[in-house]
Design a protein around this motif. Sequence first.
Motif, mmCIF file in Angstrom:
data_model
loop_
_atom_site.group_PDB
_atom_site.id
_atom_site.type_symbol
_atom_site.label_atom_id
_atom_site.label_comp_id
_atom_site.label_asym_id
_atom_site.label_seq_id
_atom_site.Cartn_x
_atom_site.Cartn_y
_atom_site.Cartn_z
ATOM 1 N N ILE A 105 1.091 -1.107 -0.341
ATOM 2 C CA ILE A 105 0.056 0.121 0.246
ATOM 3 C C ILE A 105 1.158 0.535 0.041
ATOM 4 C CG2 ILE A 105 -1.986 1.166 1.350
ATOM 5 C CD1 ILE A 105 -2.855 -1.335 2.956
ATOM 6 N N LEU A 106 0.740 2.079 -0.855
ATOM 7 C CA LEU A 106 1.401 3.532 -0.976
ATOM 8 C C LEU A 106 0.769 4.867 -1.802
ATOM 9 C CD1 LEU A 106 4.742 2.426 -3.404
ATOM 10 C CD2 LEU A 106 5.077 2.831 -1.525
ATOM 11 N N ILE A 107 1.229 5.919 -0.943
ATOM 12 C CA ILE A 107 0.265 6.773 -1.126
ATOM 13 C C ILE A 107 0.621 7.857 -2.770
ATOM 14 C CG2 ILE A 107 -0.140 9.539 0.071
ATOM 15 C CD1 ILE A 107 -0.523 7.108 1.595
ATOM 16 N N ASP A 108 -0.316 7.335 -3.602
ATOM 17 C CA ASP A 108 -0.121 8.342 -5.007
ATOM 18 C C ASP A 108 -0.176 9.785 -4.510
ATOM 19 O OD1 ASP A 108 -2.796 9.240 -4.611
ATOM 20 O OD2 ASP A 108 -3.519 8.190 -5.919
ATOM 21 N N LEU A 109 -0.040 10.502 -5.537
ATOM 22 C CA LEU A 109 0.595 11.746 -6.042
ATOM 23 C C LEU A 109 -0.421 12.590 -5.045
ATOM 24 C CD1 LEU A 109 2.661 13.024 -8.706
ATOM 25 C CD2 LEU A 109 3.672 13.036 -6.606
ATOM 26 N N LYS A 110 -1.484 12.620 -5.217
ATOM 27 C CA LYS A 110 -3.046 13.061 -4.719
ATOM 28 C C LYS A 110 -3.240 12.688 -2.994
ATOM 29 C CE LYS A 110 -4.651 12.492 -9.273
ATOM 30 N NZ LYS A 110 -5.645 12.012 -10.344
ATOM 31 N N GLY A 111 -2.719 11.707 -1.887
ATOM 32 C CA GLY A 111 -2.568 11.531 -1.380
ATOM 33 C C GLY A 111 -3.647 10.075 -1.574
ATOM 34 N N ASN A 112 -3.508 10.026 -2.019
ATOM 35 C CA ASN A 112 -4.616 8.252 -2.520
ATOM 36 C C ASN A 112 -3.795 7.501 -1.179
ATOM 37 O OD1 ASN A 112 -6.899 9.782 -3.269
ATOM 38 N ND2 ASN A 112 -6.479 9.712 -4.329
ATOM 39 N N GLU A 113 -4.496 6.722 -0.920
ATOM 40 C CA GLU A 113 -3.592 4.686 -1.017
ATOM 41 C C GLU A 113 -3.791 3.858 -2.015
ATOM 42 O OE1 GLU A 113 -4.764 3.345 2.503
ATOM 43 O OE2 GLU A 113 -3.254 3.872 4.238
ATOM 44 N N VAL A 114 -2.898 3.394 -2.287
ATOM 45 C CA VAL A 114 -3.242 2.641 -3.901
ATOM 46 C C VAL A 114 -2.488 1.614 -2.593
ATOM 47 C CG1 VAL A 114 -2.901 2.016 -6.194
ATOM 48 C CG2 VAL A 114 -3.097 4.644 -5.299
ATOM 49 N N ASN A 115 -3.444 0.080 -3.242
ATOM 50 C CA ASN A 115 -3.282 -0.483 -2.483
ATOM 51 C C ASN A 115 -3.081 -1.953 -3.978
ATOM 52 O OD1 ASN A 115 -4.006 -4.235 -1.437
ATOM 53 N ND2 ASN A 115 -4.619 -2.628 -0.144
ATOM 54 N N LEU A 116 -1.838 -2.447 -3.953
ATOM 55 C CA LEU A 116 -2.063 -3.852 -5.281
ATOM 56 C C LEU A 116 -3.234 -4.196 -4.939
ATOM 57 C CD1 LEU A 116 0.175 -4.316 -7.946
ATOM 58 C CD2 LEU A 116 0.948 -5.852 -6.465
ATOM 59 N N GLU A 117 -3.072 -4.482 -4.489
ATOM 60 C CA GLU A 117 -4.954 -6.082 -4.462
ATOM 61 C C GLU A 117 -5.743 -5.633 -5.158
ATOM 62 O OE1 GLU A 117 -5.214 -8.052 -0.609
ATOM 63 O OE2 GLU A 117 -2.931 -9.399 -0.868
ATOM 64 N N ASP A 118 -5.911 -4.136 -5.197
ATOM 65 C CA ASP A 118 -7.444 -3.751 -5.863
ATOM 66 C C ASP A 118 -7.351 -3.780 -6.842
ATOM 67 O OD1 ASP A 118 -8.302 -3.106 -2.944
ATOM 68 O OD2 ASP A 118 -7.899 -1.096 -3.376
ATOM 69 N N TYR A 119 -6.400 -4.153 -7.908
ATOM 70 C CA TYR A 119 -5.845 -4.384 -9.016
ATOM 71 C C TYR A 119 -6.152 -5.962 -9.508
ATOM 72 C CZ TYR A 119 -4.926 0.895 -8.959
ATOM 73 O OH TYR A 119 -4.337 1.843 -8.980
ATOM 74 N N ARG A 120 -6.889 -6.729 -8.895
ATOM 75 C CA ARG A 120 -6.729 -8.587 -8.749
ATOM 76 C C ARG A 120 -7.971 -7.993 -10.298
ATOM 77 N NH1 ARG A 120 -5.358 -12.447 -5.102
ATOM 78 N NH2 ARG A 120 -2.898 -11.915 -5.003
ATOM 79 N N GLY A 121 -7.903 -9.157 -11.656
ATOM 80 C CA GLY A 121 -8.582 -9.386 -12.479
ATOM 81 C C GLY A 121 -7.498 -8.075 -13.568
ATOM 82 N N LYS A 122 -7.170 -7.000 -13.401
ATOM 83 C CA LYS A 122 -5.981 -6.387 -14.380
ATOM 84 C C LYS A 122 -4.864 -6.824 -14.621
ATOM 85 C CE LYS A 122 -9.153 -2.609 -13.805
ATOM 86 N NZ LYS A 122 -8.543 -0.926 -14.118
ATOM 87 N N GLY A 123 -4.478 -6.592 -15.673
ATOM 88 C CA GLY A 123 -3.180 -6.952 -16.002
ATOM 89 C C GLY A 123 -2.061 -5.725 -14.799
ATOM 90 N N VAL A 124 -1.157 -5.578 -14.785
ATOM 91 C CA VAL A 124 -0.358 -4.536 -13.780
ATOM 92 C C VAL A 124 0.802 -4.626 -14.664
ATOM 93 C CG1 VAL A 124 0.491 -3.701 -11.884
ATOM 94 C CG2 VAL A 124 -1.828 -4.429 -12.050
ATOM 95 N N LEU A 125 1.484 -2.939 -14.895
ATOM 96 C CA LEU A 125 2.819 -3.175 -15.256
ATOM 97 C C LEU A 125 3.546 -2.184 -13.837
ATOM 98 C CD1 LEU A 125 4.839 -2.447 -18.677
ATOM 99 C CD2 LEU A 125 4.735 -0.540 -16.567
ATOM 100 N N LEU A 126 4.162 -2.745 -13.249
ATOM 101 C CA LEU A 126 4.877 -2.293 -12.060
ATOM 102 C C LEU A 126 5.992 -2.095 -12.644
ATOM 103 C CD1 LEU A 126 4.339 -1.483 -8.898
ATOM 104 C CD2 LEU A 126 5.171 -3.865 -8.585
ATOM 105 N N ASN A 127 6.107 -0.554 -12.402
ATOM 106 C CA ASN A 127 7.606 0.163 -13.013
ATOM 107 C C ASN A 127 7.747 0.782 -11.828
ATOM 108 O OD1 ASN A 127 8.719 2.805 -14.419
ATOM 109 N ND2 ASN A 127 9.269 1.207 -15.338
ATOM 110 N N PHE A 128 9.295 0.531 -11.594
ATOM 111 C CA PHE A 128 9.954 1.760 -10.229
ATOM 112 C C PHE A 128 11.262 2.417 -11.107
ATOM 113 C CE2 PHE A 128 8.681 -2.602 -8.334
ATOM 114 C CZ PHE A 128 8.534 -2.235 -6.561
#
Length: 180
Positions: free
Chosen positions: A51-74
């Motif tokens: 769980i990380l914070i985006d630039l708008k201050g919202n929490e983003v949980n990777l598990e919320d993207y289940r069902g989608k393909g995710v490109l995770l770029n560091f």
Amino acid sequence: MNNKRKQVVLFIRGVIASILVLGIGYAIYSNFIKDKGATASTGTNLAPNFILIDLKGNEVNLEDYRGKGVLLNFWATYCPPCEKEMPYLESAYKDYKDKGIEILAVDVGEPRILVDQFVSKKGLSFPVLLDWKGDTADLYKVQTLPITFLINEKGEIVDKITGEMTEEAVRQHLDSIVPK
């Protein structure tokens, strides 16, 4: 005295040679032999959740993207290859977001103001997340930037790309994780 000096020089050369051999051996081990993937920490192909914070201050949980393909770029703003691939990610995001694909860009260790300025300047619309302490990067065993993980709709890591990608490569990788 001359013979003793030769012995000292030979000893120093031996120590230096030993240090070089050990350094080269460690570099080979850590880059080619040792498993550095995120799957090593979980024992499965399942992407470690975060769980990380985006630039708008919202929490983003990777598990919320289940069902989608995710490109995770560091990435980071100071990384020229990272900067070069950002327009490719943006272009692909616009074309793939309606196909069940999400791009999540995780900035590692930089202050929000710096990242926000970079994102505004580049006109990026995909989610940019802040990993201030580097905990998520550590979880994924990130050692170099950029590095990208491809996660399928089941939440499994299916590929890891180290280094800069071309626009064509970004699109090919996204094609491989479009949900069925």
